[in-house]
Design a protein around this motif. Sequence first.
Motif, PDB file in Angstrom:
ATOM      1  N   HIS A   1      46.737  41.967  36.852  1.00 20.91           N
ATOM      2  CA  HIS A   1      46.772  42.109  35.395  1.00 20.91           C
ATOM      3  C   HIS A   1      46.296  40.846  34.671  1.00 20.91           C
ATOM      4  CE1 HIS A   1      49.862  45.054  36.892  1.00 20.91           C
ATOM      5  NE2 HIS A   1      49.074  45.827  36.170  1.00 20.91           N
ATOM      6  N   ASN A   2      45.514  40.033  35.349  1.00 15.01           N
ATOM      7  CA  ASN A   2      45.002  38.816  34.694  1.00 15.01           C
ATOM      8  C   ASN A   2      44.307  39.141  33.377  1.00 15.01           C
ATOM      9  OD1 ASN A   2      45.910  37.105  36.689  1.00 15.01           O
ATOM     10  ND2 ASN A   2      43.968  37.037  37.793  1.00 15.01           N
ATOM     11  N   GLY A   3      43.337  40.046  33.428  1.00  8.05           N
ATOM     12  CA  GLY A   3      42.582  40.377  32.226  1.00  8.05           C
ATOM     13  C   GLY A   3      43.446  41.025  31.165  1.00  8.05           C
ATOM     14  N   GLU A   4      44.278  41.977  31.585  1.00 13.13           N
ATOM     15  CA  GLU A   4      45.128  42.715  30.630  1.00 13.13           C
ATOM     16  C   GLU A   4      46.073  41.781  29.883  1.00 13.13           C
ATOM     17  OE1 GLU A   4      48.764  45.929  30.992  1.00 13.13           O
ATOM     18  OE2 GLU A   4      47.071  46.108  32.373  1.00 13.13           O
ATOM     19  N   VAL A   5      46.720  40.872  30.592  1.00  7.11           N
ATOM     20  CA  VAL A   5      47.704  39.978  29.970  1.00  7.11           C
ATOM     21  C   VAL A   5      47.015  38.894  29.142  1.00  7.11           C
ATOM     22  CG1 VAL A   5      49.483  38.234  30.444  1.00  7.11           C
ATOM     23  CG2 VAL A   5      49.493  40.414  31.687  1.00  7.11           C
ATOM     24  N   LEU A   6      45.999  38.268  29.697  1.00  6.61           N
ATOM     25  CA  LEU A   6      45.358  37.155  28.989  1.00  6.61           C
ATOM     26  C   LEU A   6      44.598  37.625  27.755  1.00  6.61           C
ATOM     27  CD1 LEU A   6      44.094  35.045  32.032  1.00  6.61           C
ATOM     28  CD2 LEU A   6      46.129  34.664  30.618  1.00  6.61           C
ATOM     29  N   SER A   7      44.060  38.825  27.815  1.00  3.57           N
ATOM     30  CA  SER A   7      43.392  39.350  26.619  1.00  3.57           C
ATOM     31  C   SER A   7      44.402  39.934  25.642  1.00  3.57           C
ATOM     32  CB  SER A   7      42.348  40.401  26.998  1.00  3.57           C
ATOM     33  OG  SER A   7      42.982  41.526  27.621  1.00  3.57           O
ATOM     34  N   GLY A   8      45.365  40.706  26.168  1.00  2.00           N
ATOM     35  CA  GLY A   8      46.312  41.389  25.294  1.00  2.00           C
ATOM     36  C   GLY A   8      47.308  40.460  24.630  1.00  2.00           C
ATOM     37  N   LEU A   9      47.800  39.455  25.353  1.00  2.00           N
ATOM     38  CA  LEU A   9      48.822  38.567  24.796  1.00  2.00           C
ATOM     39  C   LEU A   9      48.237  37.303  24.177  1.00  2.00           C
ATOM     40  CD1 LEU A   9      51.720  38.736  27.430  1.00  2.00           C
ATOM     41  CD2 LEU A   9      51.471  39.994  25.287  1.00  2.00           C
ATOM     42  N   LEU A  10      47.145  36.792  24.752  1.00  2.00           N
ATOM     43  CA  LEU A  10      46.591  35.531  24.258  1.00  2.00           C
ATOM     44  C   LEU A  10      45.262  35.695  23.543  1.00  2.00           C
ATOM     45  CD1 LEU A  10      47.408  33.116  27.236  1.00  2.00           C
ATOM     46  CD2 LEU A  10      48.792  33.704  25.241  1.00  2.00           C
ATOM     47  N   GLY A  11      44.689  36.901  23.574  1.00  2.00           N
ATOM     48  CA  GLY A  11      43.454  37.146  22.852  1.00  2.00           C
ATOM     49  C   GLY A  11      42.211  36.541  23.468  1.00  2.00           C
ATOM     50  N   LEU A  12      42.245  36.234  24.769  1.00  4.96           N
ATOM     51  CA  LEU A  12      41.061  35.666  25.414  1.00  4.96           C
ATOM     52  C   LEU A  12      39.961  36.716  25.520  1.00  4.96           C
ATOM     53  CD1 LEU A  12      43.157  33.448  26.141  1.00  4.96           C
ATOM     54  CD2 LEU A  12      42.001  33.241  28.354  1.00  4.96           C
TER      55      LEU A  12
ATOM     56  N   CYS B   1      36.437  38.448  27.221  1.00  2.23           N
ATOM     57  CA  CYS B   1      36.010  38.742  28.592  1.00  2.23           C
ATOM     58  C   CYS B   1      35.270  37.554  29.198  1.00  2.23           C
ATOM     59  CB  CYS B   1      35.120  39.979  28.602  1.00  2.23           C
ATOM     60  SG  CYS B   1      35.991  41.502  28.188  1.00  2.23           S
ATOM     61  N   ALA B   2      34.479  36.882  28.374  1.00  2.14           N
ATOM     62  CA  ALA B   2      33.728  35.724  28.863  1.00  2.14           C
ATOM     63  C   ALA B   2      34.666  34.588  29.257  1.00  2.14           C
ATOM     64  CB  ALA B   2      32.748  35.256  27.796  1.00  2.14           C
ATOM     65  N   GLU B   3      35.691  34.360  28.446  1.00  2.00           N
ATOM     66  CA  GLU B   3      36.658  33.301  28.761  1.00  2.00           C
ATOM     67  C   GLU B   3      37.417  33.609  30.039  1.00  2.00           C
ATOM     68  OE1 GLU B   3      38.120  31.404  24.558  1.00  2.00           O
ATOM     69  OE2 GLU B   3      38.570  33.539  24.893  1.00  2.00           O
ATOM     70  N   ILE B   4      37.799  34.869  30.222  1.00  2.00           N
ATOM     71  CA  ILE B   4      38.517  35.268  31.429  1.00  2.00           C
ATOM     72  C   ILE B   4      37.620  35.129  32.650  1.00  2.00           C
ATOM     73  CG2 ILE B   4      39.603  37.236  32.600  1.00  2.00           C
ATOM     74  CD1 ILE B   4      40.583  38.134  29.798  1.00  2.00           C
ATOM     75  N   ALA B   5      36.365  35.510  32.507  1.00  3.03           N
ATOM     76  CA  ALA B   5      35.408  35.368  33.606  1.00  3.03           C
ATOM     77  C   ALA B   5      35.215  33.900  33.964  1.00  3.03           C
ATOM     78  CB  ALA B   5      34.080  36.010  33.227  1.00  3.03           C
ATOM     79  N   GLN B   6      35.208  33.026  32.966  1.00  4.24           N
ATOM     80  CA  GLN B   6      35.064  31.596  33.214  1.00  4.24           C
ATOM     81  C   GLN B   6      36.278  31.049  33.975  1.00  4.24           C
ATOM     82  OE1 GLN B   6      32.399  29.766  32.656  1.00  4.24           O
ATOM     83  NE2 GLN B   6      33.325  27.846  33.370  1.00  4.24           N
ATOM     84  N   LEU B   7      37.457  31.481  33.582  1.00  2.00           N
ATOM     85  CA  LEU B   7      38.673  31.053  34.290  1.00  2.00           C
ATOM     86  C   LEU B   7      38.628  31.483  35.751  1.00  2.00           C
ATOM     87  CD1 LEU B   7      41.370  31.959  31.603  1.00  2.00           C
ATOM     88  CD2 LEU B   7      40.773  29.648  32.364  1.00  2.00           C
ATOM     89  N   ALA B   8      38.154  32.703  35.996  1.00  2.00           N
ATOM     90  CA  ALA B   8      38.052  33.198  37.370  1.00  2.00           C
ATOM     91  C   ALA B   8      37.034  32.393  38.168  1.00  2.00           C
ATOM     92  CB  ALA B   8      37.696  34.679  37.370  1.00  2.00           C
ATOM     93  N   SER B   9      35.909  32.083  37.550  1.00  2.22           N
ATOM     94  CA  SER B   9      34.866  31.342  38.259  1.00  2.22           C
ATOM     95  C   SER B   9      35.310  29.927  38.603  1.00  2.22           C
ATOM     96  CB  SER B   9      33.584  31.301  37.419  1.00  2.22           C
ATOM     97  OG  SER B   9      33.766  30.487  36.267  1.00  2.22           O
ATOM     98  N   GLU B  10      36.206  29.365  37.789  1.00  2.00           N
ATOM     99  CA  GLU B  10      36.707  28.017  38.037  1.00  2.00           C
ATOM    100  C   GLU B  10      37.951  28.008  38.927  1.00  2.00           C
ATOM    101  OE1 GLU B  10      37.349  26.188  34.281  1.00  2.00           O
ATOM    102  OE2 GLU B  10      35.243  26.296  33.667  1.00  2.00           O
ATOM    103  N   GLY B  11      38.436  29.191  39.303  1.00  2.00           N
ATOM    104  CA  GLY B  11      39.600  29.263  40.177  1.00  2.00           C
ATOM    105  C   GLY B  11      40.921  29.018  39.490  1.00  2.00           C
ATOM    106  N   ILE B  12      40.948  29.080  38.152  1.00  5.58           N
ATOM    107  CA  ILE B  12      42.209  28.946  37.421  1.00  5.58           C
ATOM    108  C   ILE B  12      43.035  30.215  37.589  1.00  5.58           C
ATOM    109  CG2 ILE B  12      43.278  28.466  35.187  1.00  5.58           C
ATOM    110  CD1 ILE B  12      41.566  26.196  36.351  1.00  5.58           C
ATOM    111  N   ILE B  13      42.353  31.348  37.603  1.00  4.04           N
ATOM    112  CA  ILE B  13      42.980  32.628  37.930  1.00  4.04           C
ATOM    113  C   ILE B  13      42.201  33.229  39.098  1.00  4.04           C
ATOM    114  CG2 ILE B  13      43.773  33.032  35.567  1.00  4.04           C
ATOM    115  CD1 ILE B  13      41.461  35.003  35.236  1.00  4.04           C
ATOM    116  N   GLY B  14      42.772  34.255  39.725  1.00  8.89           N
ATOM    117  CA  GLY B  14      42.071  34.878  40.844  1.00  8.89           C
ATOM    118  C   GLY B  14      42.871  36.038  41.408  1.00  8.89           C
ATOM    119  N   THR B  15      42.301  36.676  42.397  1.00  4.37           N
ATOM    120  CA  THR B  15      42.957  37.833  43.023  1.00  4.37           C
ATOM    121  C   THR B  15      43.142  37.630  44.520  1.00  4.37           C
ATOM    122  OG1 THR B  15      40.798  38.904  43.248  1.00  4.37           O
ATOM    123  CG2 THR B  15      42.116  39.469  41.297  1.00  4.37           C
TER     124      THR B  15
END
Length: 355
Positions: A321-332, A334-348
């Motif tokens: 639920h990385n995308g769902e929570v970070l977008s829904g609760l913090l308003g990030l 899609c590009a910001e979430i993708a950047q976090l994933a690419s930098e390894g801040i979030i992941g699966t």
Amino acid sequence: MYERSQAFCVMNRNKRGITLDLTRPQGLALAKRLLAGADVVADNYSVDVLPKLGLGYDVLRKLNPRLVMLSMSAFGANSLYRDCRAYGSTLEQGAGLPIVVGNPDGPPVMSHVAFGDAVGGLNGCAAVLVALIHARNTGRGQFIDLAQIECMMPFAAPWITLQSIGGMSPPKYGTRHPQFVPHGCFRCLGEDSWVMLAAIDDKMWQRLAILIGRPDWAIDASLQSAEARRCIEDEIERAIEAWTHTRDADQAMSKLQAGRIAAGVARQPTDLLKDPHLRSRAFLQEVERAFIGLYPQPSMPIRDGAGPVAIRTAAPALGEHNGEVLSGLLGLSCAEIAQLASEGIIGTSMLSEGS
């Protein structure tokens, strides 16, 4: 294999889950943003883990004065043993339980059940609910310092009381009992098949004696108290097992209970999957989860209607639920979430696998 952890799958259903690398500034900043709008934060790390990450209560209460923080360490924040690493077995030992169970002439016996987690969770839940009421009434949160070892103390309380009164360690009884004779686990027909029974009063003893074919014991005036029966406990147990050993465990339980004698089958864990009582209550619910497929899950043991509380969603896979929570609760975005994933801040996947 971490996606197949049975305990995780049971304890985290109906929840959303995200991943954050809290050792990096971006991950820490996102955690603080989430906590700024949270009601409760709970952790069962060692006491210094979150403060070292910059997420101690002194920091979080400035972000969110209404926040209730529950710390569930093994020994508590201000304990002499605050720095000790502890697991379920550590808490069981620390509470004195292995000393008081097992056979009289045997060593301390471990159950290997992590009681501290479950009992600590129940105590923590009660504390959080009270703290939430306080926060609602006053606007102020609280730091709850829960020591799991202290939650274990009620288990040992009877022995503490007896030793305090008598000055000596109470004896160990194995499957016997300090008050009830007979009391124990008896072999039944078949391999590894057992039934537990207890005569908790003298009338029940008389009914048991008649049932197992010893009516003489039922009318013997010298056996009409548990203390008196203790003298021939070995003989009584042999007679009971001669009766149970010729019967299926469920048949033995049925006959004993029909005779108004406390009894129950010692179930194998896998037997519970087809237990008629649990089926009659629809206790086991089929759940579909990634990496596992369809599998049975236990319901909550409480209900407010005819059926169990529904399991709405399976436990989340790692970072599901990385995308769902970070977008829904913090308003990030899609590009910001993708950047976090690419930098390894979030992941699966686990960091050790993704690196």
